[in-house]
Design a protein around this motif. Sequence first.
Motif, PDB file in Angstrom:
ATOM      1  N   MET A 152     -14.006 -11.048  24.586  1.00 48.09           N
ATOM      2  CA  MET A 152     -13.626  -9.987  25.617  1.00 48.09           C
ATOM      3  C   MET A 152     -12.396 -10.208  26.359  1.00 48.09           C
ATOM      4  O   MET A 152     -11.527  -9.128  26.518  1.00 48.09           O
ATOM      5  N   ALA A 153     -12.278 -11.306  26.823  1.00 45.70           N
ATOM      6  CA  ALA A 153     -10.887 -11.723  27.642  1.00 45.70           C
ATOM      7  C   ALA A 153      -9.695 -12.126  26.835  1.00 45.70           C
ATOM      8  O   ALA A 153      -8.598 -11.688  27.208  1.00 45.70           O
ATOM      9  N   VAL A 154     -10.085 -12.762  25.734  1.00 48.64           N
ATOM     10  CA  VAL A 154      -8.755 -12.924  24.721  1.00 48.64           C
ATOM     11  C   VAL A 154      -8.278 -12.011  23.919  1.00 48.64           C
ATOM     12  O   VAL A 154      -7.335 -11.858  23.594  1.00 48.64           O
ATOM     13  N   PHE A 155      -9.305 -11.257  23.504  1.00 49.25           N
ATOM     14  CA  PHE A 155      -8.979 -10.160  22.352  1.00 49.25           C
ATOM     15  C   PHE A 155      -7.880  -9.320  22.772  1.00 49.25           C
ATOM     16  O   PHE A 155      -6.883  -9.163  22.038  1.00 49.25           O
ATOM     17  N   PRO A 156      -7.995  -8.410  24.101  1.00 51.84           N
ATOM     18  CA  PRO A 156      -6.529  -7.777  24.413  1.00 51.84           C
ATOM     19  C   PRO A 156      -5.239  -8.497  24.215  1.00 51.84           C
ATOM     20  O   PRO A 156      -4.321  -7.943  24.061  1.00 51.84           O
ATOM     21  N   LEU A 157      -5.304  -9.694  24.839  1.00 51.38           N
ATOM     22  CA  LEU A 157      -4.116 -10.659  24.958  1.00 51.38           C
ATOM     23  C   LEU A 157      -3.714 -10.721  23.496  1.00 51.38           C
ATOM     24  O   LEU A 157      -2.333 -10.579  23.003  1.00 51.38           O
ATOM     25  N   ALA A 158      -4.502 -11.200  22.577  1.00 50.24           N
ATOM     26  CA  ALA A 158      -4.187 -11.603  21.162  1.00 50.24           C
ATOM     27  C   ALA A 158      -3.755 -10.103  20.619  1.00 50.24           C
ATOM     28  O   ALA A 158      -2.671 -10.289  19.665  1.00 50.24           O
ATOM     29  N   TRP A 159      -4.397  -8.968  20.688  1.00 49.33           N
ATOM     30  CA  TRP A 159      -3.958  -7.758  20.044  1.00 49.33           C
ATOM     31  C   TRP A 159      -2.615  -7.412  20.550  1.00 49.33           C
ATOM     32  O   TRP A 159      -1.969  -6.933  19.760  1.00 49.33           O
ATOM     33  N   THR A 160      -2.399  -7.658  21.862  1.00 50.57           N
ATOM     34  CA  THR A 160      -0.972  -7.210  22.297  1.00 50.57           C
ATOM     35  C   THR A 160       0.176  -7.881  21.761  1.00 50.57           C
ATOM     36  O   THR A 160       1.360  -7.774  21.141  1.00 50.57           O
ATOM     37  N   ALA A 161      -0.158  -9.261  21.579  1.00 55.80           N
ATOM     38  CA  ALA A 161       0.856 -10.210  20.886  1.00 55.80           C
ATOM     39  C   ALA A 161       1.093  -9.817  19.661  1.00 55.80           C
ATOM     40  O   ALA A 161       2.061  -9.826  18.981  1.00 55.80           O
ATOM     41  N   VAL A 162      -0.230  -9.375  18.652  1.00 54.27           N
ATOM     42  CA  VAL A 162       0.257  -9.065  17.308  1.00 54.27           C
ATOM     43  C   VAL A 162       0.760  -7.778  17.275  1.00 54.27           C
ATOM     44  O   VAL A 162       1.673  -7.668  16.495  1.00 54.27           O
ATOM     45  N   ASN A 163       0.625  -6.898  18.382  1.00 52.02           N
ATOM     46  CA  ASN A 163       1.500  -5.455  18.356  1.00 52.02           C
ATOM     47  C   ASN A 163       2.951  -5.643  18.474  1.00 52.02           C
ATOM     48  O   ASN A 163       3.590  -5.096  18.068  1.00 52.02           O
ATOM     49  N   SER A 164       3.006  -6.794  19.045  1.00 48.96           N
ATOM     50  CA  SER A 164       4.709  -6.993  19.438  1.00 48.96           C
ATOM     51  C   SER A 164       5.306  -7.442  18.490  1.00 48.96           C
ATOM     52  O   SER A 164       6.582  -7.241  18.222  1.00 48.96           O
ATOM     53  N   LEU A 165       4.630  -7.854  17.243  1.00 51.95           N
ATOM     54  CA  LEU A 165       5.308  -8.244  16.193  1.00 51.95           C
ATOM     55  C   LEU A 165       5.200  -7.138  15.112  1.00 51.95           C
ATOM     56  O   LEU A 165       5.672  -7.168  13.758  1.00 51.95           O
ATOM     57  N   LYS A 166       4.946  -5.682  15.352  1.00 60.97           N
ATOM     58  CA  LYS A 166       4.831  -4.878  14.567  1.00 60.97           C
ATOM     59  C   LYS A 166       5.820  -3.809  14.721  1.00 60.97           C
ATOM     60  O   LYS A 166       6.354  -3.723  15.739  1.00 60.97           O
ATOM     61  N   ASN A 167       6.109  -3.160  13.608  1.00 59.51           N
ATOM     62  CA  ASN A 167       7.054  -1.813  13.683  1.00 59.51           C
ATOM     63  C   ASN A 167       6.314  -0.821  14.207  1.00 59.51           C
ATOM     64  O   ASN A 167       5.097  -0.812  14.466  1.00 59.51           O
ATOM     65  N   ASN A 168       6.803   0.293  14.815  1.00 60.01           N
ATOM     66  CA  ASN A 168       6.449   1.351  15.470  1.00 60.01           C
ATOM     67  C   ASN A 168       5.257   2.250  14.651  1.00 60.01           C
ATOM     68  O   ASN A 168       4.109   2.393  14.915  1.00 60.01           O
ATOM     69  N   VAL A 169       5.538   2.258  13.356  1.00 59.78           N
ATOM     70  CA  VAL A 169       5.018   2.766  12.464  1.00 59.78           C
ATOM     71  C   VAL A 169       3.626   2.300  12.114  1.00 59.78           C
ATOM     72  O   VAL A 169       2.639   3.068  11.658  1.00 59.78           O
ATOM     73  N   ASP A 170       3.736   1.000  12.275  1.00 61.97           N
ATOM     74  CA  ASP A 170       2.407   0.119  11.902  1.00 61.97           C
ATOM     75  C   ASP A 170       1.423   0.145  13.213  1.00 61.97           C
ATOM     76  O   ASP A 170       0.334  -0.338  13.029  1.00 61.97           O
TER      77      ASP A 170
END
Length: 270
Positions: free
Chosen positions: A18-36
Amino acid sequence: MRPGRLIGKIILAFAGFMAVFPLAWTAVNSLKNNVDIITRVPRLVFTPTFDNISYIIGRDSVMTGLYNSVISCGVAVLIGVMLGLPAAYAVARYPNRFAGDIQFFVLSLRFLPPVAVAIPLMVIWLQIGLYDTLPALIVTYSLLTISVIMWLAIPAFQAVPKETEEAAFLDGYGAYSVFWRIALPVAARSLIGAVAFSFVLVWNEFLIALMLSSSNAKTLPIVASELSQQGMNVPWGILNASVVLLSLPPLLFLGVLSGFLNSVFRQKKT
C-alpha cells in the motif's frame, strides 16, 4: 511457520504494498501519454514515452524551483542540526524549572497552522526587503527544523544512559566531548530519524513557500502546482513526472542517511 508469524508477515507485506503502489503507479503514469491515462480502464500495456520527463527537465522554472528547494531545505536542516541538537541535549541533560515550558513551547510551534506563521513573517520580510528571497525561506524553514529536531531529539538524549556519560566524565572528558563522542553516537539512530523527518517536512511545505515567494524564490512544490491547468485538459503525464521529480530528493536523502547509519553501526560491531 507459526500462524501468528505468518499473519504478521502478510500484514507487513500488505502495508508495504500500500505504501509502494502509489509511487510505482505515479512513475508508470509519467511514462504514458495523456490519452493512455484518462481511459476508464487502466492500460497496463502501452508504448512508453519520455516526453513528459524531458518536458519537466527542460523547463527553466522547474530547475530553478529544484535549486531553490535544495538550497533552502538543505541549509535549513543544517541550521536545525547545529542549533537544535545542542539545545535538545541541554534541555535533556541539564533540566531546570523552565525545561517543561521549553518543551511545551517547541511542541506548540507544530500546533500552529502554517498560515498563522506565514502571514506575520511575510509582513516582516516585506518591511526589511527580503521578501521572495532564499534567505527569507531559509530562516523561516529553520524555525521549523529547529523545533522539530528539538522535539524529537530531547527524548532521544533522555534515553542515553547517564552512567555512560558519568563514566566518560570520570575518564577526563569535558561536557562538549561527552556530547560529541558519547551522546550523539548512542542516540544516532533516533537523531537521524529526526533530521530526515525535518527535511521531508520542509521539502513538502507548500503554503509557507507560496506566501513567502512570488517569482525568484519559488520552490519545487510551487512550480509543480503551476503545471496544472483549469478545465478538462489537465496534463496528467506531466503532473506525474513532476511528482516523480518532487519525490526523488527526499528518497535520495533518506537513502544516504540510512546508508550512513548502517555503515556507522557496522563499524561499531566490527
